[in-house]
Design an enzyme around this catalytic site. Structure first.
Site, mmCIF file in Angstrom:
data_model
loop_
_atom_site.group_PDB
_atom_site.id
_atom_site.type_symbol
_atom_site.label_atom_id
_atom_site.label_comp_id
_atom_site.label_asym_id
_atom_site.label_seq_id
_atom_site.Cartn_x
_atom_site.Cartn_y
_atom_site.Cartn_z
ATOM 1 N N ASP A 137 17.111 23.038 6.277
ATOM 2 C CA ASP A 137 16.126 22.286 7.046
ATOM 3 C C ASP A 137 16.488 20.803 7.162
ATOM 4 O O ASP A 137 16.029 19.954 6.392
ATOM 5 C CB ASP A 137 14.752 22.474 6.375
ATOM 6 C CG ASP A 137 13.631 21.933 7.220
ATOM 7 O OD1 ASP A 137 13.908 21.249 8.219
ATOM 8 O OD2 ASP A 137 12.466 22.185 6.864
ATOM 9 N N SER A 140 13.505 18.282 7.559
ATOM 10 C CA SER A 140 12.855 17.867 6.314
ATOM 11 C C SER A 140 13.725 16.870 5.553
ATOM 12 O O SER A 140 13.221 15.881 5.013
ATOM 13 C CB SER A 140 12.580 19.069 5.412
ATOM 14 O OG SER A 140 11.568 19.854 5.959
ATOM 15 N N TYR A 236 3.159 23.407 12.643
ATOM 16 C CA TYR A 236 3.201 22.087 13.270
ATOM 17 C C TYR A 236 1.842 21.727 13.865
ATOM 18 O O TYR A 236 1.045 22.604 14.196
ATOM 19 C CB TYR A 236 4.220 22.077 14.418
ATOM 20 C CG TYR A 236 5.655 22.026 13.969
ATOM 21 C CD1 TYR A 236 6.178 20.885 13.379
ATOM 22 C CD2 TYR A 236 6.494 23.109 14.168
ATOM 23 C CE1 TYR A 236 7.504 20.835 12.989
ATOM 24 C CE2 TYR A 236 7.824 23.069 13.770
ATOM 25 C CZ TYR A 236 8.323 21.919 13.184
ATOM 26 O OH TYR A 236 9.633 21.875 12.797
HETATM 27 P P1 NAD Z 1 5.994 16.560 11.942
HETATM 28 O O1 NAD Z 1 7.122 15.616 11.691
HETATM 29 O O2 NAD Z 1 6.043 17.469 13.126
HETATM 30 O O3 NAD Z 1 4.633 15.716 12.056
HETATM 31 C C1 NAD Z 1 4.257 14.787 11.069
HETATM 32 C C2 NAD Z 1 2.813 14.971 10.671
HETATM 33 O O4 NAD Z 1 1.968 14.371 11.651
HETATM 34 C C3 NAD Z 1 2.353 16.422 10.554
HETATM 35 O O5 NAD Z 1 1.850 16.638 9.264
HETATM 36 C C4 NAD Z 1 1.273 16.543 11.616
HETATM 37 O O6 NAD Z 1 0.226 17.412 11.245
HETATM 38 C C5 NAD Z 1 0.786 15.116 11.695
HETATM 39 N N1 NAD Z 1 0.008 14.796 12.913
HETATM 40 C C6 NAD Z 1 0.239 15.176 14.197
HETATM 41 N N2 NAD Z 1 -0.729 14.668 14.993
HETATM 42 C C7 NAD Z 1 -1.567 13.943 14.201
HETATM 43 C C8 NAD Z 1 -2.725 13.185 14.446
HETATM 44 N N3 NAD Z 1 -3.250 13.072 15.674
HETATM 45 N N4 NAD Z 1 -3.329 12.568 13.393
HETATM 46 C C9 NAD Z 1 -2.824 12.673 12.137
HETATM 47 N N5 NAD Z 1 -1.725 13.377 11.852
HETATM 48 C C10 NAD Z 1 -1.102 14.014 12.866
HETATM 49 O O7 NAD Z 1 5.705 17.414 10.650
HETATM 50 P P2 NAD Z 1 6.712 17.968 9.562
HETATM 51 O O8 NAD Z 1 6.866 16.981 8.500
HETATM 52 O O9 NAD Z 1 7.929 18.448 10.257
HETATM 53 O O10 NAD Z 1 5.881 19.207 9.011
HETATM 54 C C11 NAD Z 1 5.360 20.191 9.905
HETATM 55 C C12 NAD Z 1 4.939 21.431 9.160
HETATM 56 O O11 NAD Z 1 6.049 22.142 8.678
HETATM 57 C C13 NAD Z 1 4.066 21.206 7.960
HETATM 58 O O12 NAD Z 1 3.105 22.240 7.944
HETATM 59 C C14 NAD Z 1 4.979 21.333 6.794
HETATM 60 O O13 NAD Z 1 4.325 21.669 5.608
HETATM 61 C C15 NAD Z 1 5.833 22.453 7.300
HETATM 62 N N6 NAD Z 1 7.133 22.536 6.646
HETATM 63 C C16 NAD Z 1 7.508 23.776 6.178
HETATM 64 C C17 NAD Z 1 8.768 23.907 5.594
HETATM 65 C C18 NAD Z 1 9.204 25.240 5.095
HETATM 66 O O14 NAD Z 1 8.401 26.075 4.781
HETATM 67 N N7 NAD Z 1 10.487 25.468 5.070
HETATM 68 C C19 NAD Z 1 9.605 22.820 5.489
HETATM 69 C C20 NAD Z 1 9.176 21.586 5.980
HETATM 70 C C21 NAD Z 1 7.935 21.474 6.573
#
Ligand code: NAD
Length: 379
Positions: A137, A140, A236
């Site tokens: 990933d 991440s 997401y």
């Molecule tokens: P991202 O970079 O797409 O977005 C950053 C954050 O901004 C997110 O938490 C999103 O909910 C938030 N956001 C969007 N609109 C918003 C608003 N209007 N107000 C406040 N916050 C807002 O997110 P990310 O870091 O890539 O993570 C996305 C998802 O993927 C999460 O659920 C995370 O836990 C998950 N994830 C899973 C794995 C895995 O299982 N391998 C690894 C990494 C992330």
């Protein structure tokens, strides 16, 4: 023997390298040899001599890399490097595999050209967020670096210290940090600000984040807007529409006015970032406050943000950093390299390339094949 090629990154200001010496042995064990363009790792602190000592071949020219390699590994491949990177299209060959960041949502035209060359390309932004894909990933990994660095940038500009100190010269109150968006970058920003001693609050529209925020010792700000509806199947955030964002801005105004530092990370895949901080809200902040807008490359969460610049407005410093991971190239390359190596091990085995497109990790990231753009994000 399968050949893996690592060209030097050509995106302006890019310092990372797609593969570091430590991961070369994994390719050798899988029956592949590695060709590195001379100097490719230098800006990240990985010298040609280290690659050589791990058994890689150092190649003088970019042309040689593209004409010899079966698999090309890049950080910013075409699409994510629109000007310099498009020169590489002329060097690509039919059947060659290309892996890297490709900005698939925003670079359809370039992706078409890559398809026409007969290249089999994979965009790592499209990796599924599943447990099996976790070791690959790159989003991440890079978000972790961005979240960490955003706090350091803020601390550097803030005319206050972060920790609470009780000194003979009086008590220093801790900085108030507010993190908007508690995804990977946001959570790392929270952890870093806490380590520096700030009082940290955070907000996300996905209710699942509350527990994660609290487990890092920060306070989750409840606006009453958080909803299960805000999360898509992949985890997401969804685009919630203008009315929702208007309400959200109203409710965020007070918290933002109380904060010394706001770090915003709110993004929605494939969309422009939502505007959550208006000019009026900036006017309401205390002089000397700092906003670090990690969504700057996606249009910004603050309407005054200028991508790639640090500006002062109404006494507030607004930082719109771009390509933050490139400012920590050693570790950014280390993480990227490990992720891309794990990805390659899905299809390089016993000296052969076997692309099993039933594998969800390969099928989700595959962009072009057999002369066509094949990913469903383009439908
Ligand atoms: P991202 O970079 O797409 O977005 C950053 C954050 O901004 C997110 O938490 C999103 O909910 C938030 N956001 C969007 N609109 C918003 C608003 N209007 N107000 C406040 N916050 C807002 O997110 P990310 O870091 O890539 O993570 C996305 C998802 O993927 C999460 O659920 C995370 O836990 C998950 N994830 C899973 C794995 C895995 O299982 N391998 C690894 C990494 C992330």
């Amino acid at each position: 023997m399968i050949k893996i090629g690592v060209p030097k990154e050509t995106y302006p200001g890019e310092t990372r390298v797609a593969l570091i010496p430590a991961n070369i042995s994994q390719f050798q064990k899988a029956g592949a040899e590695v060709l590195i363009e001379s100097g490719a790792g230098e800006r990240a602190g990985y010298l040609d001599s280290e690659y050589l000592s791990k058994g890689a071949q150092i190649v003088k020219s970019r042309e040689e890399i593209f004409s010899n390699a079966d698999v090309i590994l890049q950080v910013r491949a075409v699409g994510a490097n629109p000007f310099e990177g498009s020169k590489d299209i002329a060097l690509m060959r039919e059947g060659q595999i290309l892996i890297g960041f490709m900005e698939p949502f925003f670079a359809k035209e370039i992706v078409e050209k890559v398809a026409q060359k007969g290249v089999i390309s994979f965009a790592l932004e499209l990796l599924p967020r599943t447990s099996r894909a976790q070791t690959m990933d790159v989003l991440s990994s890079m978000a972790t670096i961005s979240g960490y660095k955003a706090v350091l940038m803020a601390a550097n500009y803030l005319p206050k210290m972060f920790p609470m100190l009780t000194t003979a010269a009086g008590t220093i109150l801790p900085a108030q940090v507010f993190v908007i968006g508690a995804g990977v970058a946001g959570l790392q920003a929270i952890a870093t600000a806490k380590r520096l001693g700030a009082v940290v609050r955070a907000y996300d529209i996905r209710p699942a984040t509350k527990q994660e925020v609290e487990s890092l010792g920060a306070k989750f700000v409840e606006l009453g807007l958080e909803t299960q509806e805000a999360e898509d199947k992949r985890g997401y955030a969804k685009d919630m529409g203008d009315e929702f964002y208007k309400k959200q801005r109203e409710m965020l105004t007070k918290v933002i006015a109380e904060s010394d530092v706001v770090i915003s990370t709110a993004v929605v895949p494939g969309k422009k970032a939502p505007v959550l901080i208006t000019e009026e809200m900036v006017k309401g902040m205390k002089p000397g406050s700092v906003i670090v807008d990690l969504a700057a490359e996606r249009g910004g969460n603050c309407e005054l943000t200028e991508a790639g610049k640090t500006i002062q407005k109404y006494g507030v410093t607004i930082i719109g950093p771009v390509n933050v991971p490139a400012s920590v190239p050693f570790h950014a390359s280390q993480m990227y390299s490990k992720n891309i190596t794990n990805f390659c091990m899905l299809f390089i085995k016993n000296g052969k390339i076997e692309l099993n497109l039933q594998d969800d990790i390969l099928s989700s990231t595959l962009l072009t094949k057999d002369g066509k753009v094949v990913n469903s994000i383009f439908d």
